[in-house]
Scaffold this active site. Structure first.
Site, PDB file in Angstrom:
ATOM      1  N   ASP A 126       0.844  -1.191   0.000  1.00 24.91           N
ATOM      2  CA  ASP A 126       0.000   0.000   0.000  1.00 24.91           C
ATOM      3  C   ASP A 126       0.882   1.244   0.000  1.00 24.91           C
ATOM      4  O   ASP A 126       1.707   1.429   0.900  1.00 24.91           O
ATOM      5  CB  ASP A 126      -0.905  -0.019   1.241  1.00 24.91           C
ATOM      6  CG  ASP A 126      -2.072   0.933   1.108  1.00 24.91           C
ATOM      7  OD1 ASP A 126      -2.313   1.448   0.004  1.00 24.91           O
ATOM      8  OD2 ASP A 126      -2.746   1.172   2.136  1.00 24.91           O
ATOM      9  N   HIS A 133      -3.549  13.819   1.449  1.00 24.70           N
ATOM     10  CA  HIS A 133      -3.829  12.849   2.513  1.00 24.70           C
ATOM     11  C   HIS A 133      -2.664  12.775   3.504  1.00 24.70           C
ATOM     12  O   HIS A 133      -2.863  12.822   4.709  1.00 24.70           O
ATOM     13  CB  HIS A 133      -4.096  11.466   1.911  1.00 24.70           C
ATOM     14  CG  HIS A 133      -4.185  10.370   2.927  1.00 24.70           C
ATOM     15  ND1 HIS A 133      -5.237  10.258   3.823  1.00 24.70           N
ATOM     16  CD2 HIS A 133      -3.343   9.343   3.228  1.00 24.70           C
ATOM     17  CE1 HIS A 133      -5.039   9.202   4.605  1.00 24.70           C
ATOM     18  NE2 HIS A 133      -3.898   8.641   4.271  1.00 24.70           N
ATOM     19  N   GLU A 199     -10.674   3.985   3.665  1.00 19.70           N
ATOM     20  CA  GLU A 199      -9.732   4.784   2.888  1.00 19.70           C
ATOM     21  C   GLU A 199     -10.025   4.522   1.416  1.00 19.70           C
ATOM     22  O   GLU A 199     -10.006   3.380   0.960  1.00 19.70           O
ATOM     23  CB  GLU A 199      -8.270   4.431   3.213  1.00 19.70           C
ATOM     24  CG  GLU A 199      -7.845   4.904   4.596  1.00 19.70           C
ATOM     25  CD  GLU A 199      -6.317   4.921   4.790  1.00 19.70           C
ATOM     26  OE1 GLU A 199      -5.621   4.156   4.106  1.00 19.70           O
ATOM     27  OE2 GLU A 199      -5.848   5.704   5.634  1.00 19.70           O
ATOM     28  N   GLU A 201      -9.103   4.191  -2.135  1.00 16.63           N
ATOM     29  CA  GLU A 201      -7.871   3.967  -2.889  1.00 16.63           C
ATOM     30  C   GLU A 201      -8.181   3.259  -4.206  1.00 16.63           C
ATOM     31  O   GLU A 201      -9.252   2.700  -4.391  1.00 16.63           O
ATOM     32  CB  GLU A 201      -6.897   3.081  -2.083  1.00 16.63           C
ATOM     33  CG  GLU A 201      -6.656   3.588  -0.667  1.00 16.63           C
ATOM     34  CD  GLU A 201      -5.457   2.950   0.018  1.00 16.63           C
ATOM     35  OE1 GLU A 201      -4.717   2.190  -0.639  1.00 16.63           O
ATOM     36  OE2 GLU A 201      -5.252   3.222   1.216  1.00 16.63           O
ATOM     37  N   ASP A 233      -9.256   0.461   1.958  1.00 18.12           N
ATOM     38  CA  ASP A 233      -8.262   0.037   2.952  1.00 18.12           C
ATOM     39  C   ASP A 233      -8.791   0.371   4.354  1.00 18.12           C
ATOM     40  O   ASP A 233      -8.479   1.414   4.922  1.00 18.12           O
ATOM     41  CB  ASP A 233      -6.956   0.787   2.656  1.00 18.12           C
ATOM     42  CG  ASP A 233      -5.868   0.467   3.663  1.00 18.12           C
ATOM     43  OD1 ASP A 233      -5.860  -0.653   4.188  1.00 18.12           O
ATOM     44  OD2 ASP A 233      -5.036   1.357   3.931  1.00 18.12           O
ATOM     45  N   ARG A 237      -8.496   3.774  13.404  1.00 19.18           N
ATOM     46  CA  ARG A 237      -7.627   4.921  13.705  1.00 19.18           C
ATOM     47  C   ARG A 237      -7.113   4.933  15.133  1.00 19.18           C
ATOM     48  O   ARG A 237      -6.010   5.400  15.394  1.00 19.18           O
ATOM     49  CB  ARG A 237      -8.369   6.226  13.432  1.00 19.18           C
ATOM     50  CG  ARG A 237      -8.825   6.393  12.010  1.00 19.18           C
ATOM     51  CD  ARG A 237      -7.673   6.381  11.047  1.00 19.18           C
ATOM     52  NE  ARG A 237      -8.142   6.535   9.665  1.00 19.18           N
ATOM     53  CZ  ARG A 237      -7.374   6.354   8.604  1.00 19.18           C
ATOM     54  NH1 ARG A 237      -6.099   6.000   8.750  1.00 19.18           N
ATOM     55  NH2 ARG A 237      -7.857   6.504   7.390  1.00 19.18           N
ATOM     56  N   GLN A 240      -4.437   2.422  15.302  1.00 14.40           N
ATOM     57  CA  GLN A 240      -3.299   2.910  14.522  1.00 14.40           C
ATOM     58  C   GLN A 240      -2.444   3.928  15.271  1.00 14.40           C
ATOM     59  O   GLN A 240      -1.222   3.820  15.302  1.00 14.40           O
ATOM     60  CB  GLN A 240      -3.827   3.540  13.226  1.00 14.40           C
ATOM     61  CG  GLN A 240      -2.743   3.933  12.228  1.00 14.40           C
ATOM     62  CD  GLN A 240      -3.312   4.479  10.907  1.00 14.40           C
ATOM     63  OE1 GLN A 240      -4.524   4.487  10.709  1.00 14.40           O
ATOM     64  NE2 GLN A 240      -2.441   4.927  10.026  1.00 14.40           N
ATOM     65  N   LYS A 253      -4.810  -2.094  10.228  1.00 11.89           N
ATOM     66  CA  LYS A 253      -5.129  -2.215   8.811  1.00 11.89           C
ATOM     67  C   LYS A 253      -5.391  -3.658   8.388  1.00 11.89           C
ATOM     68  O   LYS A 253      -6.085  -3.883   7.402  1.00 11.89           O
ATOM     69  CB  LYS A 253      -3.931  -1.724   7.982  1.00 11.89           C
ATOM     70  CG  LYS A 253      -3.554  -0.276   8.208  1.00 11.89           C
ATOM     71  CD  LYS A 253      -4.327   0.646   7.305  1.00 11.89           C
ATOM     72  CE  LYS A 253      -3.700   2.037   7.285  1.00 11.89           C
ATOM     73  NZ  LYS A 253      -4.431   2.925   6.363  1.00 11.89           N
ATOM     74  N   THR A 257      -9.301  -5.570   3.928  1.00  7.37           N
ATOM     75  CA  THR A 257      -9.128  -4.650   2.808  1.00  7.37           C
ATOM     76  C   THR A 257     -10.091  -5.129   1.725  1.00  7.37           C
ATOM     77  O   THR A 257     -10.007  -6.280   1.300  1.00  7.37           O
ATOM     78  CB  THR A 257      -7.674  -4.701   2.280  1.00  7.37           C
ATOM     79  OG1 THR A 257      -6.780  -4.454   3.363  1.00  7.37           O
ATOM     80  CG2 THR A 257      -7.439  -3.687   1.184  1.00  7.37           C
ATOM     81  N   GLU A 364     -10.121  12.420   7.774  1.00  4.49           N
ATOM     82  CA  GLU A 364      -9.912  13.747   7.192  1.00  4.49           C
ATOM     83  C   GLU A 364     -11.226  14.508   7.035  1.00  4.49           C
ATOM     84  O   GLU A 364     -11.283  15.704   7.271  1.00  4.49           O
ATOM     85  CB  GLU A 364      -9.246  13.608   5.822  1.00  4.49           C
ATOM     86  CG  GLU A 364      -7.867  12.989   5.864  1.00  4.49           C
ATOM     87  CD  GLU A 364      -7.426  12.533   4.483  1.00  4.49           C
ATOM     88  OE1 GLU A 364      -7.684  11.360   4.137  1.00  4.49           O
ATOM     89  OE2 GLU A 364      -6.860  13.350   3.736  1.00  4.49           O
TER      90      GLU A 364
END
Lengths: 414, 414
Positions: A126, A133, A199, A201, A233, A237, A240, A253, A257, A364
């Site tokens: 990844d 970002h 996420e 992607e 993904d 948080r 993380q 993570k 996925t 975000e």
């Protein structure tokens, strides 16, 4: 270019697309393509002799349960197979059009088949290639001064992900448990993740790989790339932020996925090439790309809570927002001699843009929960709640047609 | 316990060991075990009917090119297979001992076979579980104050590695190229790595895995672990220090990881159980382990330059030095619902001890090159040079016998 299979103007899968996937037909894994609302069984077409001209040299292309072998044959073969299919399904070609028996054997309505994981994924990487970002996340995790690390403008940062937990669109994801430290003055605690995030992607699958000790240059890179999918993904948080230093995200993570089922080839994306961003710092020569190295792919994220009947769009972004492109990804990944194999997946990292509504994660969009989103039902969302479904979609479009990826759609369960 | 196959007292592979591997016999991949200086062809034994009692229920065990299927059957089966072999090769058992034809078919001298990668490795995870190593590296990369991150004493830190570049002992490694920034006031440069390093690690292979969304507890963990190998986690320190923030090591590690060919089962290691370290911070309950959760495994690293005829030992360490044990590794890895599959590899991280000569990497042994090692030839080494061979070995020993892993031996080429 028009097919005898009828579809409206806004289908994701016109004759110009010809994506590849794997579906279940009569309890068997079958390699297939999509046309309008139909799935075409390519193993059946192969058995009926429609690929004989390329099979002579290469053996069977589609009589496998996954696409890895087809990918390993390289882009010359996948281009030819795509061309054969475009000719075969052309409205002017009577060969299959007028053969009801064959048509019945190989054409199925999408509603009647289940899409399966198309690839046996070896390694999953990844990247972290959206400047917006990386800047947003960096600011939240490390403060404004350390937002973008000094290396970021010199190389495409990436980490290895987990391939075992890559799942198909439609498969539910169970909210992960883990260790977090909500109060930095107290010991860490254990429990369900409270900051579950998506996420947005895109990822590409490696076609022909490279042997250990050798590299793929930026100029050669696209010949080694088979095609692309949408990637969600999933990220926890709170897990993380506690675990990620100094070796990067791990349990935050690797619980899931999600990818979209249809792999759209670079050949189908060709008309949508576009230039990339200007590079602020002079890059080292091995990362110099010529021409238009990226693609104009429109991206959307919707959230549908259990109270909602239609998803609310919370993000609109574009693949071209990325700072680093796929050629740079593959060249950087192999510049040290790291080998790649057919079916390896390389994702882009979250694709955020410069506007607030183009941010590709809840982290975000809600600025770590400080600016919650309000859904049409009045429900507030800081992160993703149990029962929510997240739907990502992607397509390219010109005046004549759309090249769509379909969607990746995932419901969160407790 | 003695075999009719003769071997000295210090063999790595007495009848008490029975490791599993894959070798090439007559151009074919064969699952095998080792006894003294001999390799036993288990596919041949299976064909001759010696495993019929477990095959009835489980189908073939050894008639595959890799061990993944055997691992997936779980430890009850691997224990039984090991016991059958120990009985079959016992000096008192005439069954095979007195059957010259069968003996000739299945017993080969080690010198006449080539060892191959025994497993199709799905995912590779690398932990960071030596407190001494984490402290040493942290001090060099981030200064003494930030050496051990606040999370380190609460959870076993890990990152995902690359499975495509895991290679067998004996396979040469080409010095990687990459981007580094030797002078922080100048732009980064591109070229061959100048700080090539080994990392002394041990790894375990997952036997039966766990489905996505479920976890393996510390108490169940060992039933999911098949056995262990030596791991040399090759590292490019100059690439690493420039690229690793914020998402962890990537190109600095993924160019090669070397493993030893024989997988030693936990059953063979059972007599060498020992207690782990005291935990400085109270761990969360999901990481509590009972009894003796680790093993007393002696480890050594030797370097042989092209001028030398024998390697010089530069490090002596022990697996029991690790702060976190395998049960904690597997429980932590799956606590969020991450699935594991038979043949996944989980490595320990560099196993350094508290003494200077027990440091498991050149980075630590030479303190980032500031205190070079002098080899018996007078040659100095800050890091590993082209033409150097690095040899890691591991064994457990009591008064009666040794359970050896053999070695992982790798030469560096330019």
């Amino acid at each position: 270019m028009k097919s005898f299979i009828e579809y409206g103007k806004v289908t994701n899968f016109p004759l110009q697309n010809i994506p590849f996937g794997v579906c279940e037909i009569n309890g068997e894994r079958r390699i297939c393509t999509a046309l309008g609302s139909y799935v075409i069984d390519l193993k059946m077409l192969e058995e009926l002799g429609y690929f004989d001209e390329i099979m002579n040299k290469n053996g069977k292309l589609f009589s496998y349960g996954v696409l890895n072998h087809f990918l390993s044959l390289g882009r010359v073969i996948s281009r030819t197979a795509r061309k054969i299919l475009q000719e075969l399904f052309d409205e002017k070609n009577p060969l299959l059009r007028d053969n009801a028996e064959h048509r019945e054997k190989c054409i199925h309505h999408m509603n009647n088949v289940k899409m399966l994981m198309p690839i046996l994924i070896g390694d999953y990487t990844d990247f972290y290639s959206s400047r917006e970002h990386a800047t947003n996340v960096g600011e939240m995790f490390r403060g404004k001064e350390n937002a973008l690390m000094p290396n970021w403008l010199h190389l495409p940062i990436a980490y290895h992900g987990r391939s075992s937990s890559i799942i198909m669109s439609g498969k539910e994801v169970r909210r992960p448990k883990g260790q977090t430290r909500p109060d930095p003055d107290k010991p860490p605690v254990f429990g369900p993740c409270r900051q579950l995030d998506f996420e947005l992607e895109m990822g590409f699958f490696v076609g022909t790989g490279n042997p250990l000790g050798e590299s793929i240059s930026v100029d050669e890179a696209e010949e080694h790339i088979f095609g692309m999918v949408i990637v969600n993904d999933w990220s926890a948080r709170d897990i993380q932020s506690w675990e990620y230093q100094p070796l990067g995200p791990f349990l935050a993570k690797n619980f899931a996925t999600s990818i979209s089922p249809w792999i759209v080839t670079l050949d189908a994306l060709e008309p949508f090439r576009t230039e990339g961003p200007k590079f602020e710092k002079e890059l080292l020569p091995y990362l110099h790309t010529k021409g238009n190295p990226t693609f104009d792919i429109k991206l959307e994220v919707g959230i549908k809570s259990e109270k909602m009947t239609e998803p609310a769009i919370v993000c609109r972004s574009n693949y071209k927002n990325l700072y680093y492109n796929m050629r740079q990804h593959l060249a950087h990944h192999t510049v040290n001699g790291c080998n790649t194999r057919p079916g390896d997946l390389m994702a882009s990292g979250t694709i955020s843009g410069s506007t607030k509504d183009s941010r590709g994660s809840m982290l975000e969009l809600t600025w770590r929960g400080t600016e919650p989103l309000t859904l049409p039902t009045g429900e507030e969302r800081k992160f993703i709640e149990d029962g929510d479904t997240v739907i990502m979609s992607a397509y390219c479009e010109n005046k004549e047609y759309r090249i769509g990826f379909g969607e990746v759609k995932t419901k969160i369960i407790p």
